[in-house]
Design an enzyme around this catalytic site. Structure first.
Site, mmCIF file in Angstrom:
data_model
loop_
_atom_site.group_PDB
_atom_site.id
_atom_site.type_symbol
_atom_site.label_atom_id
_atom_site.label_comp_id
_atom_site.label_asym_id
_atom_site.label_seq_id
_atom_site.Cartn_x
_atom_site.Cartn_y
_atom_site.Cartn_z
ATOM 1 N N HIS A 313 9.878 31.639 -23.171
ATOM 2 C CA HIS A 313 10.727 32.645 -22.538
ATOM 3 C C HIS A 313 10.704 33.904 -23.396
ATOM 4 C CE1 HIS A 313 14.200 34.518 -20.658
ATOM 5 N NE2 HIS A 313 13.980 33.687 -19.664
ATOM 6 N N ASP A 371 13.101 26.378 -15.456
ATOM 7 C CA ASP A 371 12.186 25.931 -14.409
ATOM 8 C C ASP A 371 11.548 24.585 -14.694
ATOM 9 O OD1 ASP A 371 12.549 28.065 -12.774
ATOM 10 O OD2 ASP A 371 11.191 29.314 -13.927
#
Ligand code: ACO
Length: 436
Positions: A313, A371
């Site tokens: 991320h 996710d």
């Protein structure tokens, strides 16, 4: 903005004049150096592709501490919101700054519920798409098309228009996503049922048919509601920045949100949950848990271009707090459906364990993001893989619209217009075609 007593000084090695730059302090997080007058003072721009060190706006909505793995909506930790509140309370919080009391919650729920239907003409518009169109292609079109149906909420400079557009978008997104799904499988659209909760209504529109009664499972309803809460906002990510930039031209809210939907589609952003599940399928097909080592080897080989989807991320350099909550929900949903031994879930757990111990991922601070598990939950609920990103878009709509309305209400807002470092040809003359 609170100015700091400290100032930054920019000096040049060629003896050019120093420039003093103001510094501002937020309530939390890094201070910012104000470079707005830099070009006027020096004739130079700053260079920051990917916005690695650039704050593009002031905001009071969402705060992330990527090192700690902390996510706050309007100051409230995501863990507390996911455990104690529902999605519509979270929407109220993001839009208006405070969690609703009982009366406010009832009023807000009624308001959203009253706008869940879409103009009947929308279904004829939908019919123009191929049945095998990707749901995100359909959603980009349908959301943009809302501006052709709701003319009384398209003036972004009118606070009343902005407010009603926000409610319409939040209310109608589930209806549009479910319509897109029903269209691709050739089933009749199910109209919204306003006695159901926001998530329950979505499940009903997705999975009910006119032929028989559909009973909403409270566990799946709660799981979906949690998915919505966890995806509701995430400060200035790519799609939110797209919405802000698009809206900064004064375009209508539906068009700006459609731009966000388009951006979210990409596999480096919202498309990652679809990509993560497809990755798990591929490993499963290749031999499952025994093939993880081989797959990880491929990921570490830069020339392969293979990434561990659902990992890494831009902001979190620690475990994404949403991933922890999603893993919890995943266990709950699989338990409810009797899928505790689901091979994909087992594969995901094994993959996560190996990656978290591997030097490549540890040294780069690559952890699972939201996710990684949300795809498994959605698949277990019965949501087809290509629809995952559309569900993310549904949930993120409230964040997009809250951020858009915050920007328009900010007296310092201007049309977004980045500059560039030009590397092309200097000025030259067009030659007659025979001489080129
Ligand atoms: N698998 C393998 N290596 C990775 C991964 C990954 N998933 N993510 C980052 N890396 C590596 C990079 O190759 C780079 O290595 P290097 O230093 O040797 O060159 C290093 O880790 C740093 O990565 P960057 O790409 O610089 O990180 P950036 O902040 O630009 O990218 C992103 C973040 C796009 C999310 C990236 O981690 C990624 O592509 N992850 C997979 C896709 C994904 O899951 N996206 C969902 C994001 S969350 C969301 O949108 C809800």
């Amino acid at each position: 903005m609170k100015a700091s007593d400290t100032k930054a000084t920019l000096s040049f090695s060629n003896g050019g004049q120093n420039v003093e730059l103001p510094i501002y302090k937020g309530t939390m997080g890094p201070d910012v150096i104000d470079i707005r007058k830099l070009y006027a003072q020096t004739g130079m721009f700053t260079y920051d592709p990917g916005f690695m060190s650039t704050a593009s706006c002031e905001s009071a909505i969402t705060y992330i501490d990527g090192d700690k793995g902390e996510l706050l909506y309007r100051g409230y930790p995501i863990e507390q919101l996911a455990t104690n509140c529902d999605f519509l309370e979270t929407c109220h919080l993001l839009l208006y700054g405070e969690l609703p009391n009982e009366g406010e919650k009832a009023g807000f729920t009624k308001l959203v519920t009253n706008h869940t239907m879409v103009n009947e003409q929308m279904q004829f518009f939908l019919r123009g798409f191929r049945r095998d169109a990707h749901p995100m292609a359909i959603m980009t079109g349908l959301v943009g098309a809302l501006s052709a149906f709701y003319h009384d909420s398209t003036d972004i400079n009118n606070p009343k228009h902005r407010e009603i557009a926000a409610i319409r978008l939040i209310a109608k997104m589930p209806t549009l996503v479910a319509m897109a799904y029903k269209y691709t499988i050739g089933q009749p659209y199910m109209y919204p049922k306003n006695n159901l909760s926001y998530a329950g209504n979505f499940l009903h529109m997705m999975f009910a048919t006119p032929c028989e009664e559909y009973k909403v499972s409270p566990v799946l309803e709660r799981a979906l509601d949690r998915i919505f809460i966890l995806h509701a906002d995430h400060e200035q990510n790519a799609s939110t920045s797209t919405v802000r930039l698009c809206g900064s031209s004064g375009t209508n809210p539906f068009a700006a949100i459609a731009a966000g939907v388009a951006c979210l589609w990409g596999p480096a952003h919202g498309g990652a949950n679809e990509a993560a599940l497809n990755m798990l399928y591929d490993i499963q097909k290749a031999g499952g848990v025994d093939k993880i080592g081989e797959f990880i080897k491929q990921v570490k080989d830069k020339s392969s271009n293979v990434k561990l989807m659902g990992f890494g991320h831009r902001v979190y350099k620690n475990y994404d707090p949403r991933a922890k909550l999603m893993q919890e929900t995943c266990k709950e949903v699989l338990g409810e459906l009797g899928l505790e031994n689901d091979p994909l879930f087992k594969l995901a757990m094994a993959l996560e364990k190996i990656a978290l111990e591997d030097e490549y991922f540890v040294s780069r601070k690559l952890y699972p993001n939201v996710d990684f598990y949300s795809g498994i939950v959605q698949r277990a609920i019965g949501i087809p893989v290509p629809l995952f990103t559309a569900i993310f878009a549904l949930a993120r709509t409230v964040g997009w619209i809250a951020q858009l309305n915050e920007m328009i209400g900010d007296p310092e807002y201007k049309i977004g217009r980045p500059r560039q470092l030009f590397e092309g040809s200097p000025k030259r003359d067009v030659q007659p075609i025979g001489k080129r």
